[in-house]
Scaffold this active site. Structure first.
Site, mmCIF file in Angstrom:
data_model
loop_
_atom_site.group_PDB
_atom_site.id
_atom_site.type_symbol
_atom_site.label_atom_id
_atom_site.label_comp_id
_atom_site.label_asym_id
_atom_site.label_seq_id
_atom_site.Cartn_x
_atom_site.Cartn_y
_atom_site.Cartn_z
ATOM 1 N N ASN A 189 0.879 -1.173 0.000
ATOM 2 C CA ASN A 189 0.000 0.000 0.000
ATOM 3 C C ASN A 189 0.912 1.217 0.000
ATOM 4 O O ASN A 189 1.533 1.523 1.014
ATOM 5 C CB ASN A 189 -0.889 -0.019 1.255
ATOM 6 C CG ASN A 189 -1.671 1.271 1.414
ATOM 7 O OD1 ASN A 189 -1.827 2.022 0.467
ATOM 8 N ND2 ASN A 189 -2.171 1.514 2.623
ATOM 9 N N LYS A 194 0.139 4.238 -0.162
ATOM 10 C CA LYS A 194 -0.485 5.412 0.484
ATOM 11 C C LYS A 194 -0.300 6.642 -0.416
ATOM 12 O O LYS A 194 -0.289 6.500 -1.630
ATOM 13 C CB LYS A 194 0.080 5.644 1.884
ATOM 14 C CG LYS A 194 0.111 4.364 2.719
ATOM 15 C CD LYS A 194 0.325 4.639 4.166
ATOM 16 C CE LYS A 194 0.566 3.333 4.895
ATOM 17 N NZ LYS A 194 0.204 3.387 6.289
ATOM 18 N N HIS A 240 -9.542 1.106 4.400
ATOM 19 C CA HIS A 240 -8.287 1.220 5.149
ATOM 20 C C HIS A 240 -8.535 2.128 6.367
ATOM 21 O O HIS A 240 -9.316 3.074 6.288
ATOM 22 C CB HIS A 240 -7.196 1.801 4.248
ATOM 23 C CG HIS A 240 -5.835 1.711 4.855
ATOM 24 N ND1 HIS A 240 -5.395 2.616 5.799
ATOM 25 C CD2 HIS A 240 -4.831 0.814 4.690
ATOM 26 C CE1 HIS A 240 -4.163 2.273 6.177
ATOM 27 N NE2 HIS A 240 -3.803 1.188 5.519
ATOM 28 N N GLU A 294 -6.909 4.462 7.567
ATOM 29 C CA GLU A 294 -6.659 5.885 7.314
ATOM 30 C C GLU A 294 -7.846 6.520 6.609
ATOM 31 O O GLU A 294 -8.159 7.691 6.823
ATOM 32 C CB GLU A 294 -5.356 6.047 6.501
ATOM 33 C CG GLU A 294 -4.144 5.752 7.378
ATOM 34 C CD GLU A 294 -2.923 5.227 6.650
ATOM 35 O OE1 GLU A 294 -2.848 5.347 5.410
ATOM 36 O OE2 GLU A 294 -2.040 4.659 7.325
ATOM 37 N N GLU A 347 -5.702 -5.336 10.205
ATOM 38 C CA GLU A 347 -4.667 -4.338 10.463
ATOM 39 C C GLU A 347 -4.947 -3.612 11.772
ATOM 40 O O GLU A 347 -5.720 -2.644 11.795
ATOM 41 C CB GLU A 347 -4.651 -3.309 9.325
ATOM 42 C CG GLU A 347 -4.306 -3.883 7.982
ATOM 43 C CD GLU A 347 -3.677 -2.835 7.089
ATOM 44 O OE1 GLU A 347 -2.550 -3.059 6.664
ATOM 45 O OE2 GLU A 347 -4.299 -1.780 6.865
ATOM 46 N N GLY A 356 2.215 1.805 10.623
ATOM 47 C CA GLY A 356 3.153 2.917 10.502
ATOM 48 C C GLY A 356 3.834 3.285 11.806
ATOM 49 O O GLY A 356 4.461 4.332 11.915
ATOM 50 N N SER A 398 3.159 -2.598 10.089
ATOM 51 C CA SER A 398 4.613 -2.584 10.292
ATOM 52 C C SER A 398 5.305 -3.898 9.959
ATOM 53 O O SER A 398 6.280 -4.277 10.612
ATOM 54 C CB SER A 398 4.956 -2.151 11.732
ATOM 55 O OG SER A 398 4.488 -0.844 11.979
ATOM 56 N N GLY A 450 2.648 -1.369 4.212
ATOM 57 C CA GLY A 450 2.723 0.053 3.887
ATOM 58 C C GLY A 450 4.154 0.486 3.642
ATOM 59 O O GLY A 450 4.710 0.289 2.559
ATOM 60 N N GLY A 451 4.770 1.040 4.677
ATOM 61 C CA GLY A 451 6.105 1.622 4.560
ATOM 62 C C GLY A 451 7.120 0.761 3.836
ATOM 63 O O GLY A 451 7.840 1.248 2.946
HETATM 64 C C1 PEP Z 1 -0.843 -0.155 5.705
HETATM 65 O O1 PEP Z 1 -0.741 0.946 5.203
HETATM 66 O O2 PEP Z 1 -1.813 -0.866 5.436
HETATM 67 C C2 PEP Z 1 0.202 -0.612 6.626
HETATM 68 C C3 PEP Z 1 0.088 -1.787 7.194
HETATM 69 O O3 PEP Z 1 1.253 0.241 6.840
HETATM 70 P P1 PEP Z 1 2.663 -0.121 7.558
HETATM 71 O O4 PEP Z 1 3.133 -1.405 6.979
HETATM 72 O O5 PEP Z 1 3.550 1.041 7.233
HETATM 73 O O6 PEP Z 1 2.377 -0.246 9.026
#
Ligand code: PEP
Length: 248
Positions: free
Chosen positions: A10, A12, A95, A97, A167, A173, A213, A234-235
């Site tokens: 993702n 973002k 999501h 966010e 999640e 994040g 994460s 994500g990251g």
């Molecule tokens: C996400 O954006 O769905 C996510 C899990 O981010 P991260 O891996 O950065 O925690």
């Protein structure tokens, strides 16, 4: 039948179209595998250039969001028809966010999930609790509510093709990964819930990801759990490490 693993990035709100092409080209050789479905969910403006750059590879370009109408006066929104026309097959829905910053409710998530299925898009349906909710002991109640509403009026045949991403918000994040047993526990509960809403066949078919994460160091252990069929990342999906996560 064994479920096929699915690892989705993702991005973002990161990567300009130029950067998107560069990142796809960098990651292409690193995420090569026949064993895992690999999805890059990218900002809407990056979909077409990323799709071009990914041509001939095993990378699927997905979307991070879509609206629940086909067309009309919804300034700034992306229609499922636009995604389908661009060649998209997967779309993240609900999501945390989007729920937190853009007011997406469980009911909106349900409308989007139904719309995605109407157009043969596979939704990656997100659910997860905040730290406060976990501490209040309502994690399972909350996830049940999110999933039950998200799947209202979704048929068993459709649900079998869905992807659910668990999640925990406190792990997104933050660098704070849920322990393998915390993640497995909730993913197993989601599968039981799907068997209650539908049947065992559907529960065994639906793919459930963990997200929060995930790194190259934690992926293998998480993804080897019986009810965790991959991850939403994500990251780390913006870095070469994503290759190690895919090939965990
Ligand atoms: C996400 O954006 O769905 C996510 C899990 O981010 P991260 O891996 O950065 O925690």
């Amino acid at each position: 039948m064994a479920r096929r693993k699915i690892v989705a990035g993702n991005w973002k709100m990161n990567m300009t179209p130029t950067q998107a092409v560069e990142l796809v080209n960098t990651l292409k050789p690193l995420v090569k595998t026949n064993d895992v479905d690999v999805i890059f969910c990218v900002p809407a403006i990056d979909i077409i250039p990323a799709m071009e750059a990914a041509k001939g590879s095993n990378i699927n370009i997905g979307a991070e969001n879509m609206y629940f109408e086909d067309s009309g006066a919804y300034t700034g929104e992306i229609s499922p028809l636009m995604l389908v026309d661009a060649g998209v097959k997967y779309v993240i829905i609900g999501h945390s966010e989007r729920r937190e910053y853009f007011g997406e409710t469980d009911e909106i998530v349900n409308k989007k999930v139904l719309k995605a299925f109407e157009h043969n898009l596979t939704p990656i349906v997100c659910c997860g609790e905040s730290l406060t909710q976990r501490e209040q002991g309502v994690t399972f109640d909350l996830i049940r509510q999110q999933i039950k509403i998200a799947f209202q009026n979704v048929s068993a045949e459709q649900a079998q093709t869905a992807v659910i991403a668990y999640e925990p918000i406190w792990a997104i994040g933050t660098g704070k990964v849920a322990t393998t047993s915390q993640a497995q526990e909730v993913c197993a509960a989601i599968r039981v819930l799907i068997s209650e809403i539908y049947d065992q066949t559907t529960a065994l078919a639906v793919r459930i990801q963990y997200g929060g994460s995930v790194t190259a160091d934690t992926a293998a252990d998480l993804f080897s759990q019986p009810d965790i069929d991959g991850g939403l990342v994500g990251g780390a999906s913006l870095k070469p490490d994503f290759g190690k996560i895919v090939n965990h």
